[in-house]
Write an enzyme that holds these catalytic residues in place. Structure first.
Site, mmCIF file in Angstrom:
data_model
loop_
_atom_site.group_PDB
_atom_site.id
_atom_site.type_symbol
_atom_site.label_atom_id
_atom_site.label_comp_id
_atom_site.label_asym_id
_atom_site.label_seq_id
_atom_site.Cartn_x
_atom_site.Cartn_y
_atom_site.Cartn_z
ATOM 1 C CD GLU A 670 -39.969 -55.208 -27.935
ATOM 2 O OE1 GLU A 670 -39.386 -56.199 -27.476
ATOM 3 O OE2 GLU A 670 -40.602 -55.202 -28.980
ATOM 4 C CB CYS A 704 -33.745 -56.887 -21.906
ATOM 5 S SG CYS A 704 -34.715 -58.132 -22.731
HETATM 6 P P1 NAD Z 1 -27.886 -49.893 -27.476
HETATM 7 O O1 NAD Z 1 -29.033 -49.035 -27.109
HETATM 8 O O2 NAD Z 1 -26.535 -49.390 -27.203
HETATM 9 O O3 NAD Z 1 -27.922 -50.220 -29.032
HETATM 10 C C1 NAD Z 1 -29.058 -50.760 -29.645
HETATM 11 C C2 NAD Z 1 -29.066 -50.388 -31.112
HETATM 12 O O4 NAD Z 1 -29.290 -49.012 -31.250
HETATM 13 C C3 NAD Z 1 -27.772 -50.671 -31.855
HETATM 14 O O5 NAD Z 1 -28.057 -51.180 -33.101
HETATM 15 C C4 NAD Z 1 -27.130 -49.298 -31.960
HETATM 16 O O6 NAD Z 1 -26.262 -49.167 -33.019
HETATM 17 C C5 NAD Z 1 -28.339 -48.430 -32.147
HETATM 18 N N1 NAD Z 1 -28.165 -47.025 -31.803
HETATM 19 C C6 NAD Z 1 -27.322 -46.477 -30.891
HETATM 20 N N2 NAD Z 1 -27.486 -45.132 -30.851
HETATM 21 C C7 NAD Z 1 -28.451 -44.820 -31.744
HETATM 22 C C8 NAD Z 1 -29.115 -43.629 -32.111
HETATM 23 N N3 NAD Z 1 -28.790 -42.444 -31.579
HETATM 24 N N4 NAD Z 1 -30.082 -43.677 -33.026
HETATM 25 C C9 NAD Z 1 -30.460 -44.859 -33.556
HETATM 26 N N5 NAD Z 1 -29.874 -46.037 -33.234
HETATM 27 C C10 NAD Z 1 -28.881 -46.016 -32.330
HETATM 28 O O7 NAD Z 1 -28.128 -51.290 -26.781
HETATM 29 P P2 NAD Z 1 -27.186 -52.595 -26.767
HETATM 30 O O8 NAD Z 1 -26.029 -52.396 -25.887
HETATM 31 O O9 NAD Z 1 -26.931 -53.056 -28.154
HETATM 32 O O10 NAD Z 1 -28.172 -53.666 -26.109
HETATM 33 C C11 NAD Z 1 -28.329 -53.825 -24.738
HETATM 34 C C12 NAD Z 1 -29.566 -53.096 -24.236
HETATM 35 O O11 NAD Z 1 -30.714 -53.582 -24.930
HETATM 36 C C13 NAD Z 1 -29.868 -53.342 -22.775
HETATM 37 O O12 NAD Z 1 -30.275 -52.154 -22.197
HETATM 38 C C14 NAD Z 1 -31.025 -54.332 -22.820
HETATM 39 O O13 NAD Z 1 -31.809 -54.318 -21.671
HETATM 40 C C15 NAD Z 1 -31.757 -53.891 -24.012
HETATM 41 N N6 NAD Z 1 -32.583 -54.956 -24.554
HETATM 42 C C16 NAD Z 1 -33.945 -54.884 -24.403
HETATM 43 C C17 NAD Z 1 -34.751 -55.922 -24.865
HETATM 44 C C18 NAD Z 1 -36.242 -55.912 -24.710
HETATM 45 O O14 NAD Z 1 -36.917 -56.722 -25.356
HETATM 46 N N7 NAD Z 1 -36.809 -55.073 -23.889
HETATM 47 C C19 NAD Z 1 -34.155 -57.008 -25.493
HETATM 48 C C20 NAD Z 1 -32.774 -57.049 -25.628
HETATM 49 C C21 NAD Z 1 -32.001 -56.001 -25.162
#
Ligand code: NAD
Ligand code: FAD
Length: 911
Positions: A670, A704
């Site tokens: 997501e 998001c």
């Molecule tokens: P992010 O993608 O930077 O990080 C999310 C998670 O992924 C963190 O725990 C991070 O440590 C981990 N991560 C980072 N690189 C990785 C990799 N290579 N392999 C595995 N895990 C890895 O996102 P963020 O800044 O924490 O959150 C904001 C983003 O999340 C925004 O884009 C927002 O739209 C999205 N979001 C989506 C929803 C939804 O339901 N669609 C809900 C909330 C947030």
């Protein structure tokens, strides 16, 4: 209709609205000329527009040739008629003149004038309404001839008109900014000794209004004045306590207060708010008889408090009015009055014996059609509700003994509670609704302010081969079955509920979420646990399949193995807990990898899971940054990944999984969105502005689902933008742990720098940027901004913060504009603001989105109510909090058993 600026849209609105009603059913059923005349008009217009086969053809041709302007003129005329029915005049001078006419003809004797307008959204609105009130009071005073507050005219004040943040969370602002205006108005009224009534509005504003009244009564200038008063709503369970308090106030200050007793005009809104907010119960009664009986109890209290209180009974219900007279006679009180609304209750009070009774005061709204709508809607709801006295009175099918029945007898016969209105905790089948603190209640607000995160216990991160440990526990965990797993999840929900305050404090501290955001987030986490527990129990047991005789076939679902759950910082509790809860409910073991920005919240949640009885091997906590996530997702032993975060990270994880040599794991991702909202000219400006403010700037735009692009029609864009900017200025930016804060800071310096770079690019490209100045706040605060764009060329990706882009467009071209948004590839949330179903349909077809919201905000999806998740670049689905989520965490097995193999099928033989 009166507010729609362009003819084409007005015609469409008329066509859709009128053609959808079965008007002939209503014709001639009411005794009121108004209802019949407008029904007749609407029916004719409906026929013309619907163009039915035979008879309608002539009409249809007429409409085609010259009809639409005629229909439009007729519909506008009907609306104006409706307005005139309930509004005394467009200006105070017009109203005073018309009022004098009514008095001369014996149709009224005195008035309380209400300047239409409520719910100011901006400081400019509030100033305009205050100015109108001041002028009106001066004009009323000039004509009142010092007749006194009982016999002369007066004024009714809607406090929500006088300040854009008239709510309990903003008490400081209200006392600093609204109170001086109110005092000025009261002083003017006092100078002419006219009555000055504070109208009653929503229940969560009651205490604030009482505080304002308390302060007014302490003003030396208003000492001993008998014209000050307020309206009390009998539908509130607190009504009698309010009357007792106000009586005590009057006695303490040695002054008489006027109290208008009403039943209350916001009943449906109160019920809805309590359900949405997860309150333990309603603040209002849920049966009409309950309210009616409360009114009589309040009436008796009021009469007993005379002369410290001057009772003013506002009702159009004959039973209520007669009962009040009997109570007054019993109490020997003669100094009281009745009140009715302009356009209602004439018949009831025309019969009133003038004799020695006080005149009936008429509540007389004054204003232009722009400000009429909320008031008119309340009146139409009131007249149209089955439960209402006027409605039953006009309906020949309802017998007089029903219309005028005794509410006490009705209550005694039961039920005491509205049978179709369950208490808010019970609105969902099969699971309890989460409950949340109400920040408009001082005690609850301060409980949250006092709450400390350090009362929580925190699990340490798990070291070593977390996947190996989880793997060894999975078969047993799956074998426990959905009911046993659900019990643990329900215990977890209860533990979250019990720790809601410290968790909210921690969310403010670590994730910079405001207290309201925190309350909502804890509730979502609770709902996830209960929902997935119940879903697994519903879906996972062996499901029999259709089978030939002699054979049993059944389908069962089982956990896949070990899931890696990777969550973002922006919903560090609810998404973190939700992913885990779903995977566990389905029989998987979990490695939870929270975002590096919010480890403490994750540690607290894991501790609660363990205290709820979850074996520690089943759920392992892996703390760390993206590298830790990358390592976990590369492990060949995992069965799946549930990821929420940015689109880029989802891609990286997908590539990692694709490189697995062994079985292919599933990926549920997501991600972000480029979320749009389309407004047309039938939309209500105030509603648009309210919904845009929370959608784009709530949680500092770090959701998001947050609104990124607002499409406004050329015809109404200026007005909406002006109000939007004014409303944004009225938002309070600051410490998220302070209950008055609406918008907190950005999560970290890196994210803030990204937002600054984006705005710099927009400015460089020559776009108009309006930004709130937060220089005095420092830190990671970022001024919320509105960027005006000509088109979407400058926008390629999600900008994760409080920046709203606005594009002016022609709603007729919504297909083309929608396609321009669609090609960006996202598909998360989408908003529509319109009264036209056809417009909403057009938007929904043009723009892909997982969650579409019509005439409301686009954030705050509720578990099981609005299953949440996107399409395209926004996610793989299935939706979190929806019925298809649990199966994605499962493998399926079909069992086929030949029951004749043992020598025969007894079931067949006994058929
Ligand atoms: P992010 O993608 O930077 O990080 C999310 C998670 O992924 C963190 O725990 C991070 O440590 C981990 N991560 C980072 N690189 C990785 C990799 N290579 N392999 C595995 N895990 C890895 O996102 P963020 O800044 O924490 O959150 C904001 C983003 O999340 C925004 O884009 C927002 O739209 C999205 N979001 C989506 C929803 C939804 O339901 N669609 C809900 C909330 C947030
Ligand atoms: P009835 O038909 O006897 O009562 C209708 C009322 O019963 C509904 O409005 C609702 O309050 C209540 N009710 C209906 N169904 C249920 C149910 N299922 N459970 C519980 N209760 C139910 N209203 C305000 O809120 N604030 C004000 O300041 C205010 N000022 C007013 C001033 C005047 C002069 C007048 C006449 C009215 C004012 N009102 C105000 C509106 C008032 O609340 C409604 O007109 C009133 O509720 C109608 O009551 P009734 O006795 O005339 O009619």
């Amino acid at each position: 209709l009166l507010r729609v600026p362009d003819r084409d849209t007005a015609d469409k609105l008329i066509a859709e609205t009128i053609a959808s009603g079965n008007w002939s059913k209503h014709l001639g059923r009411a005794d009121s000329w108004l209802v019949n005349a407008s029904t007749w008009g609407l029916m004719i217009a409906g026929r013309m527009i619907k163009t039915p086969e035979a008879g309608g053809r002539v009409m249809a041709r007429l409409v085609a040739r010259a009809g639409e302007p005629i229909v439009r003129a007729a519909a506008l005329q009907a609306m104006k008629l409706l307005g005139e029915q309930f509004v005394l005049g467009r200006t105070i001078h017009e109203a005073l003149a018309r009022g004098r006419g009514l008095i001369k003809r014996g149709e009224a004797s005195t008035f309380s004038f209400d300047m239409l307008g409520e719910g100011a959204r901006t400081a400019a609105d509030a100033a305009r309404y205050a100015q109108r009130y001041a002028e009106a009071i001066d004009a009323i005073v000039a004509g009142a001839n010092l007749a006194g507050p009982e016999d002369g005219p007066g004024v009714s004040i809607k406090l929500s008109a006088l300040h854009p943040r008239y709510d309990a969370r903003h008490e400081d602002e209200v006392f600093a900014e609204l109170y001086p205006v109110l005092l000025d108005l009261a002083r003017r009224a006092r100078a002419g000794d006219i009555s000055f009534c504070l109208d009653a509005e929503e229940a969560d504003r009651l205490i604030l209004s009482l505080k304002l009244l308390d302060r007014l009564t302490a003003e030396p200038d208003l000492l001993h004045w008998g014209g000050l008063g307020l309206a009390v709503q009998a539908y509130q369970k607190r009504a009698r306590a309010v009357i007792a308090d106000v009586a005590e106030l009057a006695r303490n200050r040695d002054m008489r207060l006027m109290v208008r007793l009403v039943k209350g005009a916001y009943w449906d809104g109160e019920i809805k708010r309590a359900q949405v907010a997860g309150r333990p119960d309603y603040s209002v009664f849920t049966t009409k008889a309950g309210t009616d009986a409360s009114y009589l109890a309040c009436a008796r209290d009021l009469l007993a408090a005379a002369p410290a209180l001057y009772p003013q009974f506002a009702t159009h219900n004959a039973h209520t009015a007669i009962a009040v007279k009997a109570l007054a006679a019993e109490a020997g009180v003669r100094e009281f009055e009745f009140q009715r609304l302009h356009g209602m209750g004439e018949a009831l009070y025309a019969g009133q014996d003038a004799g020695d009774e006080k005149p009936v005061r008429v509540y007389a709204p004054v204003g232009q059609h722009d400000d009429l709508l909320p008031y008119l809607v309340r009146r139409l709801l009131e007249n149209g509700a089955n439960a209402s006295f006027v409605h039953g009175f006009l309906d020949d099918d309802v017998s007089p003994d029903i219309v005028a029945c005794d509410p006490l007898a009705k209550l005694e016969a039961g039920p005491m509670r509205g049978p179709r209105i369950p208490i808010p905790p019970k609105i969902f089948d099969g699971r309890e609704n989460s409950s949340g603190r109400d920040l408009s209640i001082t005690a609850e607000r301060s409980a949250l302010e006092r709450a400390r995160a350090d009362t929580l216990r925190f699990s340490a991160g798990d070291e070593g081969d977390v996947i190996g440990v989880a793997l060894s526990a999975q078969i047993d965990w799956n074998a426990r079955g959905p009911k046993a797993r659900g019990d643990i999840l329900r215990a977890m929900a209860d533990a979250l509920q019990a720790n809601a305050d410290p968790l909210t404090a921690l969310l403010a501290h670590e994730a910079k979420r405001t207290l309201q955001d925190g309350v909502d987030e804890v509730r979502e986490a609770i709902d996830f646990c209960r929902y997935y527990g119940a879903e697994a129990e519903r879906l996972m047991p062996l499901q029999p399949l259709p089978s030939p005789v002699g054979e049993d076939n059944a389908l069962e679902l089982m956990g896949r193995g070990v899931f890696v759950c990777i969550s973002p910082w922006n919903f560090p509790l609810s998404i973190f807990t939700g992913q885990i809860a779903a995977a566990l409910a389905a029989g998987n073991c979990v490695i939870a990898k929270p975002a590096e920005q919010t480890p403490r919240i994750a540690q607290a949640a894991i501790q609660l899971f363990r205290e709820a009885g979850l074996p520690p091997q089943v759920l392992r906590l892996a703390l760390g940054d993206g590298a830790v996530g990358a390592k976990l997702t590369a492990d060949p032993r995992i069965a799946g990944v549930a990821f929420t975060g940015s689109t880029e990270t989802a891609r990286a994880i997908n590539r990692t999984l694709a490189a697995h040599e062994g079985p292919l794991p599933v990926l549920i991702a997501e991600t972000g969105g480029l979320n749009g909202m389309f407004v047309d000219t039938t939309a209500l400006k105030e509603q648009v502005v309210d919904d845009v403010i929370v959608s784009a700037f709530g949680s500092a735009g770090q959701r998001c689902s947050s609104l990124r692009v607002l499409f406004l029609p050329h015809d109404t864009a200026d007005g909406i933008l002006e109000t939007l900017k004014g409303a944004l200025e009225a938002q309070i930016i600051g410490d998220p742990a302070n209950p008055r804060t609406d918008i907190g800071p950005i999560i970290d310096g890196e994210a803030k720098a990204g937002l600054e770079a984006h705005l710099a690019r927009m400015r460089k490209a020559g776009r108009t940027v309006t930004q709130i100045d937060v220089a005095n706040l420092g830190g990671n605060f970022f001024g919320p901004a509105i960027v005006e764009l000509d088109n979407l060329d400058l926008l390629e990706r999600e900008v994760f913060g409080p920046i709203l882009h606005v594009v002016r467009y022609d709603p007729d071209a919504v297909q083309t504009i929608g396609a321009q948004l669609a090609v960006k590839g996202y598909g998360l949330t989408l908003g529509v603001h319109s009264r036209l179903d056809s417009f909403a349909e057009a938007v929904i077809h043009a723009v892909p989105a997982g969650n579409v919201y019509v005439n409301r905000s686009i954030i705050g999806a509720v578990v099981g109510v609005q299953p949440f998740g996107g399409l395209g670049l926004s996610g793989t689905g299935p939706k979190a909090g929806g019925p298809h989520y649990i199966p994605r965490f499962c493998v399926e097995r079909v069992r086929t058993i030949n029951t004749t193999a043992q020598g025969g099928d007894p079931r067949l033989l006994s058929l």
